[in-house]
Structures are given as C-alpha cells and as structure tokens.
Enzyme design. Structure first.
Site, short mmCIF file in Angstrom:
data_model
loop_
_atom_site.label_atom_id
_atom_site.label_comp_id
_atom_site.label_asym_id
_atom_site.label_seq_id
_atom_site.Cartn_x
_atom_site.Cartn_y
_atom_site.Cartn_z
N ASN A 101 0.82 -1.22 0.00
CA ASN A 101 0.00 0.00 0.00
C ASN A 101 0.85 1.27 0.00
O ASN A 101 0.48 2.28 -0.60
CB ASN A 101 -0.91 0.02 1.24
CG ASN A 101 -2.29 -0.55 0.94
OD1 ASN A 101 -2.73 -0.57 -0.19
ND2 ASN A 101 -2.96 -1.03 1.98
N GLU A 109 -2.98 -8.08 4.32
CA GLU A 109 -1.57 -7.77 4.62
C GLU A 109 -1.09 -6.50 3.93
O GLU A 109 0.05 -6.42 3.48
CB GLU A 109 -0.67 -8.95 4.23
CG GLU A 109 -0.75 -10.13 5.16
CD GLU A 109 -1.87 -11.10 4.78
OE1 GLU A 109 -2.02 -11.41 3.58
OE2 GLU A 109 -2.60 -11.53 5.68
N CYS A 110 -1.96 -5.50 3.81
CA CYS A 110 -1.61 -4.20 3.21
C CYS A 110 -1.11 -4.33 1.78
O CYS A 110 -0.31 -3.52 1.31
CB CYS A 110 -0.55 -3.47 4.06
SG CYS A 110 -1.10 -3.06 5.72
N ASN A 111 -1.58 -5.37 1.10
CA ASN A 111 -1.18 -5.57 -0.29
C ASN A 111 -2.41 -5.98 -1.10
O ASN A 111 -2.57 -7.14 -1.46
CB ASN A 111 -0.10 -6.65 -0.39
CG ASN A 111 0.61 -6.65 -1.73
OD1 ASN A 111 0.00 -6.44 -2.77
ND2 ASN A 111 1.91 -6.89 -1.70
#
Length: 863
Positions: free
Chosen positions: A476, A757-759
């Site tokens: 992100n 997972e911020c992806n």
C-alpha cells in the site's frame, strides 16, 4: 555573491532577488563541514568514520569490487549482469593530472613524504560546488605545464576517510585545496568555489615562484608571500606553544569545584566507574581487530558481552534441554523422528551450525511464556510484520547508552559531537553491509520504510506527462505514491509481471506499453530542454505471498529512457532485506527502501532510503526545516539547503539513539554468519513447511490448505521468499474464516497475520476478486481487523455441477437471457488469507507445531 547563484533558482520573483542582494553575504564555498554559526544548526558532516569492531572502512575499496551478482541465489529470475555503461562521473575526470589517494598510508606516501610541493583537491561526489569547480580546475591545470612540473596534484574524496582525518587536515568546507611542502606539512588552504577557479593559476604560480617563503591570503583571497618560511625548529616551537594554549583552555574549562580542589591541594577522588566504563565500552565496541568481511553479507563479528540477569525468566532462557523436552512431551516421538529426518537433509543450512537450539530459548523464547499447563509453547511466525530482537542485542544497546552521553547532533558540544560521530559510524557500516559505494549511494534515515517511500513521492520530479508505473503486487505504501504523481499532472498504471516482461522484452519504441509523453514545456509554454521523468516501482519480494521479482528489471527499465523521457526505478526491499543478501553494487535502481525492525527487531520506527547520488539533484524538496537548511531568513523567501544529501533530506533531528543502536543488530547478523546463513536457514524451513502443509488432506482427499506463491518449483529458492500465505479449505473446497483461524491460532500460541496484509493487488489477484467487487464494499469494510471477511459474488459452478445441470438448460421455460447462466451461482469469496512468515530466529519446532495445529483443528472441518 556570485558563488550563491545556484540558490537563485529557489527565488521566484525579482523583488526577492533584490532583497537577497541587500544581505551582502560574503563569498563562501558551497559546502560547509563542521563550521560554527551563531544560533544555527551544525551543517553537514563527513562520513564515514571507522565502524566500531570493524576493520578500517575504506569505501574506495568498494568501487573496485564488482563481483558476480549474488542475486542469482536470491532475487529470482536472472537475466545476466546489468550492461556496462560508460563512466561519466565528474569526479573521475583529471586522471592524467591528479593522483587519487584513498587511504592514510597512501596519503603519508604521496603527500606528507613527497619530495615536492603537493596540492590536494578535497571533494565529495555529493558536493554540487565541487561538481561545478572541478572540471574548471582540470582545464586550468591541463593548460599549465609549468604548474604541473612544480607541483604534484592529488585528489581525495572526503568520504574515503574518517571524519576526524579530514577535520585534522583543515577541511571544514568544500571545495577546498590544501598545499603541502616537504618538511613543513600543510602551509596553506585555498577555498576554490567556481568563482575563484579563475584565480587558481595565479595563486599556485605565486607559491611555485617563492619556494622558501611563507604565505597568507589577502582580503581578496589572493596568495601573498609574507617572508621566509619558518625553520623546522620554529615550527616545532609554534606547535608546542599551541598545544600549551589548548591545555590551558582545557584546564580553565574545568568546573569551579575542580579548580578549587586544585588550589586547596586536594587530590581528585578515584574514578570508581573507570573499570566498569572500560568494560562496558569493550562490550559495545567488540573486538577491534576483527578481520574484514569476505562479502557484504558477512560483516565482522563484534564480541558483545551480555550482562547476566537474575529472576525466573533468566534461568528459563538457557534451558535448551527443557525447551526440546517440552515438544517431545507434547508431540511424542513422532516429533523427534521428523526433526531428525529434517536435520539429516538440511543440517548444513539449518540452525547456524547447530547454535539455534542454544540461542532461541535464551534470546527469544525467554520472552514467550508457555501457555496452558506450561507445555504449550508459543511460536512467533510474523517476521514480515516485524522481526524479533535478541536479549543480548538489547543488553549491548543499553550498555552503550548507560556508558556514554549522547546529545542532539545539531551542535558542537562533546555529547553532540559524539552522537554525530556515532551516526557517521553506523552510516558507514550500512554502506559496507549493503556493498554501497558512498560515492554512488546516499543513506538517508527515515521514520520507516513507508517514510522513505513518502520521501520519494514528495520529491520526485513529477510533471505533466510523468507516468508512475508499478507492479500490482506492491505494498500500500508504494501505491500511495500515485497521489503525488496525480497531484503534479502525471498518471499512474498498475501492471502485472506478464505485462512488464512483454514490455521489457520488446524493442524500445515497439511496445504498446512504451510511454511517450508530450514534449515538456516551461512556464511560458515554450518547449523545455528538461526531460520528463517517470518512475517504475516494484518489490524485490512482495509482502503478501513472498514472491521475488527479477532485479535485472532495473537495468532493463532504464534502457527504455530517451533524451526527452527518463525512467527511474524504485525497489521496495522492506520484505526482501531481512532474509536475503542485498548488494547495491549489482543493483541499477535509483531508490531502495528498507525497514530495520524487519531485519532485527529493534529499533522500531526507523528506516532508510538508499538513493543514488546522481539522482539527488533531481529531487524537488519542498518542506525544509531543522538541520536540512544552511541559511534562511524569516522575513524574505530566502533559504539555502545544505549541500550534503543526507543533511539536506533528513528534516529535523534524526532518531539518533535508534540509529546508534543499529550497529548491535548488524553485529548479531554477523555473529550468525551473515545474511547468506540466514537466507539458507529460512529457505530450509520454508521448503519443509510448504511440503508438509501441501500434503495435508481431508478424509475425502481434498486439500486442507491452498498455498499461494511460487513454492514447489524447481527454482523456488530464486523466486520465492520465506512467506507461506494460504487459505484453509473445507472438504468441499470452500474457504474457511481466516479471522477464526487467527483467533484459534493465537489461543494455541501462534503469532500469525491475517487479512490482505496491506497488499490489495496481490491479495485480490490470488483470491480472484475484481476491482469493481472491492469498490462495492466502500463504507462496509474498514481494514484487516474488521468483521467483513467475505464478499458474495457470481462465480462459475464446478464443472461436474454444470454437466448435471444440462437437462435444466435444455427444458427450462424461463427466459434466462443466456442458457449458460444456469452454470453460475452465488459464492462467498474471502477478502483475506493467513500469512505465516519466517525469519532469522525461526525454528523447526515452530514449523512442526504449525502443521500439527492445522491438522488437529481443520481436518474434515466444514465451518
């Protein structure tokens, strides 16, 4: 004022230029080093000093080290070494005139013991004043044969020497030239900014024409002879007098209490802490005679002493037998058998030559108390989120903090100077650790890897026509850079690996993915000579599934540049650097970000942006403050940023105590054998865990887990990192709740991560969720920790069910619009997954326990 013309580009109106002229600033060199200013911050300092516990750091040695790329074993699909490019660096000019000196032994031989007069040109690759002056100096000397006969010319990069060395030679500003004479040492120092190079020939001619004279500078900075040079005896007497004056000043700086004691004839009390202080310093510094590393992944190993601790946790920390026995008690002899089979296969890779069983209980396990009846061990398996620190690592950090006083480095007092020296020491260690030539790479400390990425976005030279192209699987924090591109008239594009491969595999100009922006214009709308800059970003290893991407992309992308359009490359190494060797001598990127807590757990909140020196002048820094500015006025819009890139880009006071503590984390990596040992250790565990998770099945033969990434390939170690990201499946193949898995795993002692997972790019691609379906969740889902786990969408039915429905398609009387729609059905698709990530202190016991947990709790489970 002429030397300051380079600052005029920061002034927008003629009114402000006129106001600036009223300042009547004296002519000075551009780059000031350790100069004192009233009520002002300390300008930039030199790097590096000799790292504690390491062999003398000679960055120049790195410039000749261009070995075969280590990325063949860590970076994924390789495509050969980057193409060799012509060396057009300005500081490499003048080899026919200057002798390059790169260490103190050469300095003594070429300068101090020379039989003729020597002129030393001091420079730094990051010094903009040097960059402008040096070519003119070379031109002047090339056409002055008399000067080259009478004077030997030497050039020295200040970054090749400890800061104290340059300071002792009177180098407090750049560009500068020092004159040395046989038997007399340094006799004169000349500042040579661009405006004064035209007088250099006259000044040097005066020195050559008066071989027995002393010299001084008149108010206009011209060299004048002042009479006979002092004899050796006179010079020695002057030096002794100066030393006596310094001693008197030091005596006068004692406290009033100390002086009164001296008058009264009282002896000072013994320093009770001297022994302990020396011991503490030894425990921090380690063995200063350590041999230099064979590679950047195996820096020397300081001997860090650990202060014994008392209490129940300390005794448990060294209980290796108890730690292993607890697993035998919990899992029986099957565990012992599986462990032995694993060691038989991976004994050369796993556990740092057998030390892990001793290290883990006392360095990490001591902080994780057993659960339940005391036999249920905890297992940390979220190393991509944050690594774990060692007990002895913390002891070394706090021993150093207890033994010395550190102050704000933006000053010149003893505690501040010590801090500045320590920061330079750590920066030098990092240059060596990453094999990053200080002439080519600047290490800028940031608040985090995200802070480093934000700095790139804020300062990148965006313009109309700029394109921010990035791999879909980026974090992100990389995706957020697109807001800066859009805000400055640029565009962004998310691409897949297949698109990148097609783009880079085509001839330049022939691919539909080539970007050709409109010609750049200036403020008047006329054509500009400046090129348009675009940025390509990708992770060396993505933080979702742990897939590693080809690092040769850097070179291939930059080959797509033209005179009017330049590509620059950003590599996100936050997930890569903790378990893979990072050799910047083999990486043709412009920006690389790292996070140190992901490497060795402590300190948190500290990262770095490694930026190529040649890219620094392109960065458009807007905000300035603290130590990043050399001159500024309050009323008028006038300021001058510091010349040294690290000082220019690091706003405010850096986290100096955290920076100082980095060397103890690097020391721990060295003690384990370097990053290649860590790489092998986690690779062995990753392969075993994937193999054993993949073969878990329900009673009907259906798999229990679906692992994402590139595990199981013959080249898995090249293309896959130590992350196992998976969905837990029911016997029918339906994904089960990852939030429930996290809660149950936590109760059983497992530290794992769940969610996207911020992806989002990698997560939703693996899970098969479209961008439109995600956009429909706006206002419903707030993040990874909310209760929204699934999205209900239309998906094709299973092939078997579709065949069974064929009679319905043939005989239905309902208008379906298209009979094939009968083979579609509503399904719940997860919005996240389970991520297990391994690191330097992961153990076989962690991985074995995970497999047993999944088997026990999820075999034949339907909800």
């Amino acid at each position: 004022l002429e030397p300051f013309h380079w600052a005029f580009s920061l002034v927008e109106t003629s009114h402000n230029i006129a106001a600036m002229r009223t300042l009547a600033l004296p002519a000075q060199p551009c780059c000031h080093l350790n100069t004192r200013r009233l009520a002002g911050p300390r300008p930039c300092s030199l790097v590096p000093v000799r790292p504690v516990g390491l062999a003398p750091f000679q960055p120049a040695q790195l410039r000749s080290v261009r070995t075969a790329s280590i990325f063949g074993s860590s970076s994924g699909e390789t495509k050969g070494a980057p193409a060799t490019v012509a060396d057009n660096k300005w500081w490499h000019q003048g080899s026919d005139i200057f002798t390059e000196v790169r260490n103190e032994a050469d300095f003594e031989r070429e300068v101090l013991n020379s039989k003729q007069t020597v002129a030393v040109d001091w420079y730094a690759p990051w010094c903009s004043g040097c960059e402008r002056s040096f070519p003119e100096v070379c031109k002047t000397l090339r056409f002055s044969e008399e000067l080259r006969k009478g004077i030997k010319f030497v050039k020295i990069c200040v970054d090749d020497f400890p800061k104290s060395f340059s300071r002792d030679q009177g180098v407090t500003a750049l560009p500068r030239m020092s004159i040395y004479r046989p038997g007399q040492g340094r006799i004169l120092v000349l500042d040579i900014p661009f405006s004064r190079v035209k007088h250099l020939k006259q000044n040097l001619t005066t020195i050559v024409a008066n071989p027995n004279s002393a010299f001084a500078l008149d108010p206009n900075q011209f060299v004048v002879a002042t009479g006979p040079a002092p004899t050796a005896q006179e010079a020695a007497a002057a030096a002794a007098k100066k030393a006596a004056e310094i001693a008197a000043l030091e005596n006068g700086s004692r406290s009033l209490f100390e002086q009164l004691k001296g008058v009264a004839g009282m002896s000072s009390p013994p320093k009770a802490s001297s022994t302990s202080s020396a011991a503490s310093q030894q425990s921090v510094d380690g063995a200063r005679t350590s041999s230099p590393p064979a590679s950047p992944s195996s820096i020397p190993k300081p001997n860090i002493a650990v202060v014994p601790k008392t209490g129940p946790s300390a005794s448990a920390a060294t209980d290796k037998e108890g730690y292993v026995a607890s697993f035998v008690a919990q899992y029986g002899q099957q565990y012992a058998l599986e462990r032995q089979m694993f060691l038989n296969r991976h004994h050369a890779e796993y556990g740092y030559e057998g030390r892990i069983d001793d290290l883990y209980p006392k360095e990490v396990g001591v902080r994780m108390k057993p659960l339940g009846d005391g036999h249920l061990q905890q297992h940390y398996m979220d190393y991509t989120g944050s690594s774990v620190y060692m007990q002895s690592q913390l002891e070394a950090v706090f021993d150093e903090l207890r033994s010395q006083m550190f102050g704000n480095p933006h000053s010149q007092n003893p505690s501040s100077s010590l801090t500045s020296d320590k920061i330079d020491e750590v920066r030098g260690m990092l240059h060596k650790y990453f094999n990053a030539d200080p002439a080519d790479w600047q290490i800028v400390f940031t608040r985090s890897a995200t802070g480093a990425l934000k700095m790139v976005g804020e300062t990148f030279p965006w313009s109309h026509g700029s394109l921010f192209r990035y791999l879909r699987e980026n974090h992100n924090s990389v995706l957020g850079i697109r807001e800066y591109a859009l805000g400055n008239g640029g565009e962004f594009e998310a691409v897949t690996k297949k698109v990148v491969d097609r783009w880079l595999g085509s001839e330049p100009g022939s691919s539909p993915h080539d970007h050709t922006p409109a010609p750049a214009t200036n403020g008047d709308g006329n054509a500009s000579d400046e090129p348009t800059y675009s940025l390509f970003a990708f992770p060396a290893e993505d933080n979702f599934a742990g897939v590693k991407y080809p690092l040769y992309w850097c070179n291939e992308v930059k080959k797509r540049s033209t005179d009017k359009h330049k590509w620059m490359v950003l590599v996100d190494a936050a997930a890569f650097a903790p378990t893979q060797p990072m050799d910047l001598a083999q990486l043709d990127a412009d920006f690389v970000d790292v996070a140190f807590y992901k490497m060795f757990g402590f300190p948190t909140g500290l990262g770095a942006l490694l930026v190529r020196t040649e890219a620094v002048p392109l960065l458009r820094k807007v905000f300035w403050g603290g130590g990043s500015v050399a001159l500024a006025t309050s009323k008028d819009n006038f300021h001058v940023l510091k010349c040294k890139p690290t000082d220019k880009l690091e706003d405010g006071t850096v986290s100096f105590l955290d920076i100082i503590s980095l060397k103890h984390g690097l020391a721990k990596i060295a003690q384990l054998g370097g990053m290649t040992k860590i790489q092998s250790h986690v690779a062995a565990l990753t392969e075993w865990t994937f193999a054993n998770l993949s073969k878990l099945t329900h009673s009907n033969g259906a798999p229990i887990v679906k692992v994402f990434g590139k595990h199981g390939r013959s080249d898995a170690r090249k293309v896959q990192g130590p992350i196992l990201n998976f969905e837990v499946l029911s016997p029918s193949g339906q994904a089960l709740s990852y939030r429930t898995f996290e809660r149950e795993a936590a109760a059983a002692g497992f530290h794992v991560r769940t969610g996207s997972e911020c992806n989002p790019g990698a997560c939703y691609a693996y899970l098969g969720v479209s961008e439109e379906e995600i956009a429909g969740l706006a206002g419903k889902k707030e993040g990874c920790d909310d209760d929204v786990e699934f999205v209900t969408v239309m998906r094709p039915d299973s092939p078997l069910q579709a065949i069974n429905n064929l009679p319905n398609i043939a005989f239905t009387s309902i208008d379906l619009g298209h009979p094939g729609e009968i083979a579609m059905k509503w399904q719940q698709v997860p919005l996240g997954s389970v991520r297990v990530s391994l690191g330097w202190m992961s153990t076989f016991e962690d991985c074995y326990a995970l497999v047993q947990f999944v088997t026990k709790y999820y075999k034949d489970r339907t909800v």
